[in-house]
Scaffold this motif. Sequence first.
Motif, short mmCIF file in Angstrom:
data_model
loop_
_atom_site.label_atom_id
_atom_site.label_comp_id
_atom_site.label_asym_id
_atom_site.label_seq_id
_atom_site.Cartn_x
_atom_site.Cartn_y
_atom_site.Cartn_z
N VAL A 142 1.00 -1.31 -0.08
CA VAL A 142 -0.25 -0.23 0.25
C VAL A 142 0.70 1.52 0.18
O VAL A 142 0.00 2.18 -0.62
CB VAL A 142 -0.78 -0.41 1.15
N THR A 143 1.56 1.51 0.58
CA THR A 143 3.30 2.52 1.02
C THR A 143 3.45 2.82 -0.83
O THR A 143 3.65 3.54 -1.48
CB THR A 143 4.04 2.64 1.68
N LEU A 144 3.46 1.80 -1.66
CA LEU A 144 4.85 2.01 -2.53
C LEU A 144 2.89 2.42 -2.97
O LEU A 144 4.05 3.50 -4.55
CB LEU A 144 4.75 0.94 -3.39
N VAL A 145 1.99 1.72 -3.47
CA VAL A 145 0.91 2.09 -4.15
C VAL A 145 0.65 3.66 -4.13
O VAL A 145 0.82 4.70 -4.97
CB VAL A 145 -0.35 1.19 -4.01
N SER A 146 1.34 4.28 -2.95
CA SER A 146 0.45 5.54 -2.09
C SER A 146 1.76 6.48 -3.05
O SER A 146 1.24 8.07 -3.52
CB SER A 146 0.28 5.72 -0.99
N VAL A 147 2.52 5.59 -3.20
CA VAL A 147 3.75 7.18 -3.42
C VAL A 147 3.88 7.14 -4.80
O VAL A 147 4.37 8.22 -5.56
CB VAL A 147 5.15 6.85 -2.51
N LEU A 148 3.86 6.41 -5.66
CA LEU A 148 4.48 5.58 -7.27
C LEU A 148 3.45 6.94 -7.69
O LEU A 148 4.24 8.01 -8.23
CB LEU A 148 3.65 4.63 -7.54
N PRO A 149 2.02 7.51 -7.57
CA PRO A 149 1.89 8.55 -8.33
C PRO A 149 2.73 10.63 -7.94
O PRO A 149 2.85 11.36 -8.47
CB PRO A 149 0.15 9.22 -7.42
N ALA A 150 3.32 10.02 -6.97
CA ALA A 150 4.96 11.52 -6.67
C ALA A 150 5.00 11.68 -7.22
O ALA A 150 5.95 12.30 -8.23
CB ALA A 150 4.68 11.32 -4.92
N CYS A 151 5.57 10.39 -7.99
CA CYS A 151 6.85 10.40 -8.86
C CYS A 151 6.41 10.96 -10.03
O CYS A 151 7.08 11.50 -11.08
CB CYS A 151 7.55 8.77 -8.98
N SER A 152 5.38 10.64 -10.42
CA SER A 152 4.48 11.01 -11.52
C SER A 152 4.02 12.43 -11.47
O SER A 152 4.72 12.90 -12.44
CB SER A 152 3.27 10.35 -11.87
N SER A 153 3.95 12.87 -10.08
CA SER A 153 3.89 14.43 -9.96
C SER A 153 4.65 15.29 -10.90
O SER A 153 5.43 15.94 -11.58
CB SER A 153 3.06 14.99 -9.17
N GLN B 297 13.23 3.18 -9.10
CA GLN B 297 13.77 2.42 -7.61
C GLN B 297 12.45 1.74 -6.59
O GLN B 297 13.25 0.41 -6.02
CB GLN B 297 14.08 3.61 -6.48
N ILE B 298 11.65 2.36 -6.90
CA ILE B 298 10.21 1.59 -6.58
C ILE B 298 9.49 0.24 -7.01
O ILE B 298 9.98 -0.86 -6.62
CB ILE B 298 9.52 2.86 -6.25
N HIS B 299 9.86 0.45 -8.21
CA HIS B 299 9.05 -0.57 -9.30
C HIS B 299 10.95 -2.39 -8.26
O HIS B 299 10.94 -3.28 -8.53
CB HIS B 299 10.18 -0.41 -10.47
#
Length: 630
Positions: A339-350, A359-361
């Motif tokens: 859930v943490t990784l799914v939540s933070v991935l949109p920050a990489c998009s922004s 790195q998250i992948h």
Amino acid sequence: MFLHRAFKVAVPTSRYCTSATVFPSPLHLLDLLQLSIHHRSLKLAQQSHAQILALGFNENAFLYTRLVSAYAACGNLFNSRLVFDSIALKSIYLWNSLINGFAKHHAFDEAFAMFHEMIRSSILPDDYTLATLSKISAEIEDLISGKLIHARCVIIGFVSDVVVANSLMSMYCKCGELGEAGKLFDEMPQKNLSSWNVIIAGCAASEDCMSHIDLWNFFRRMQNDGFKPNAYSIASILPACDSNTGRWDYGKELHSFLVKNELDLKMDLDVHIGSALIDMYSRSNRVAHSRRVFDQMRCRNVHVWTAMIKSCVQNGAPEEAASLLHEMQVKAGIQPNKVTLVSVLPACSSLAGLTGGKQIHCFAIKMDLNHDVSLCNALIDMYSKCGSLSYARRVFDNGAFYKDSISWSSMISAYGLHGRGEDAVNMYYKMLQPGTKPDMIAVVGVLSACSKSGLVDQGLSIYDSFMTRYGMKPTAEICACVVDMLGRSGQLDEAMKFIREMPVEPSASVWGALLSASIMHGNSVTRDLAYRFLLELEPENPSNYISLSNLYASYRRWDVVAEMRTMMKERGLRKVPGCSWITISGKTYSFYVADKVHTSSSLIYEILDDLVSVMKGDNCLDFDILTEIY
């Protein structure tokens, strides 16, 4: 080693011992079985089983009931069933142990099969059996099975049991039958705090606005009847408190209630209430309040960190979200979960942070989460928005995860975002090949791709089949895509005809699409019409006034420009400043309009002044107009 020593004391230490040998008693074996349940030690359960057989305790019902539970706790349901079948006279406790073992390991069909077998064996279920089966019905949201269990409770006479009634109410709430849950609640002769909490949680989780009204009524009744809310009550009701529901003040009052009753002091033990507060403030766009709760918590687990990271992402603070993820691992020593990784991935998009996303992948692969559908969907979205369509497709083509409708929609939208409309259309039809019914998100994605790529005929064909073949009603967003598609291609009359014949009321997005097309093709009639409806639908949206002001400024209508600015000032409207960012050597720099925070801002503006001078000398633009617009 500890479990081995625990068993050693229970068995003879020497094969030469005779009369002095002390064999384990049934009570001691019960303790060992309980120890195997606590530590989920299959080896200890098997050793205990061997001792039971060797010492002739195979007729002891208590030992065999505990043995069934021990094997089930260790995940060995096959041995649980073997032990169960070896007993001739089965007590209700033995049946309950096996049914509960199946339930805990989500073997719900087997649990119900055991229940039916128990009924056929003329064994009367007790309150524990019925409560367990009610929880299973709630878990799988099987209303029919739940009603059958309810009927059995009425026949046997257990419907007045508080625990059973609470389980039945929870089942009805999970199945969306709040009315039945409320009826059962009113009929209960005795209620405890859990009874009230079940109804409160059910109303709070419902999307029905009337349920939220019932929620507050129940909350008041609960206190009037002498039941003091606990931390679980507050955590259940907080999801219904935000700006969207108009209950933002209630959330603040509940937080005050926690502080007044010293329930906030339990945050070091019960992090659930802290996470609920962070989420409540986040949904009300009060990220500073969320951070204050987060900073005051003495104990933070992965769920608390995740709630705070998600709050930052949802409220437009991607840099802070990335910083929190780093702090969570380095300073707090807590590993992120799915859930943490799914939540933070949109920050990489922004932030267009492709490196951070990779790195998250890599971290997800290391944690063996690359088969999780929600994470893979988030990765597809992140890669496409960071400009790497090839990586997005590689994630999509990974056969290790099951592709749901969001997976297909994400890939379709990715192609549309990169201007590859033909690929988006092909992906859409490929999604439909197994007989899948398209959802709204997929249709919006493919129509948007058709609009950007000028594929008008294909887009209209998809729109028609969506309604005629699948019998679905379009949303305002789908209609806006069609208007945008027709408008971009210059078919403004067709776009106006489509708006008049739309099956839904035109929204701001529909008129916004028409406005953009009108400006693109210089059609003042449809432009003015779209502006008028936009201002009627969104009188508090500053972007409408700004764009209209800029348009009149381009025609040097300074009187109308001044009028627009005055209207904005009178309404207290202010446009959110634009922001740009660039990543250099792994570091992201963000810039707002007229921003001078950057350490090299003087040099940046000096170079910009030189560029403006060069452009003025070449008479490329009318900079009086440019200054007025920006």
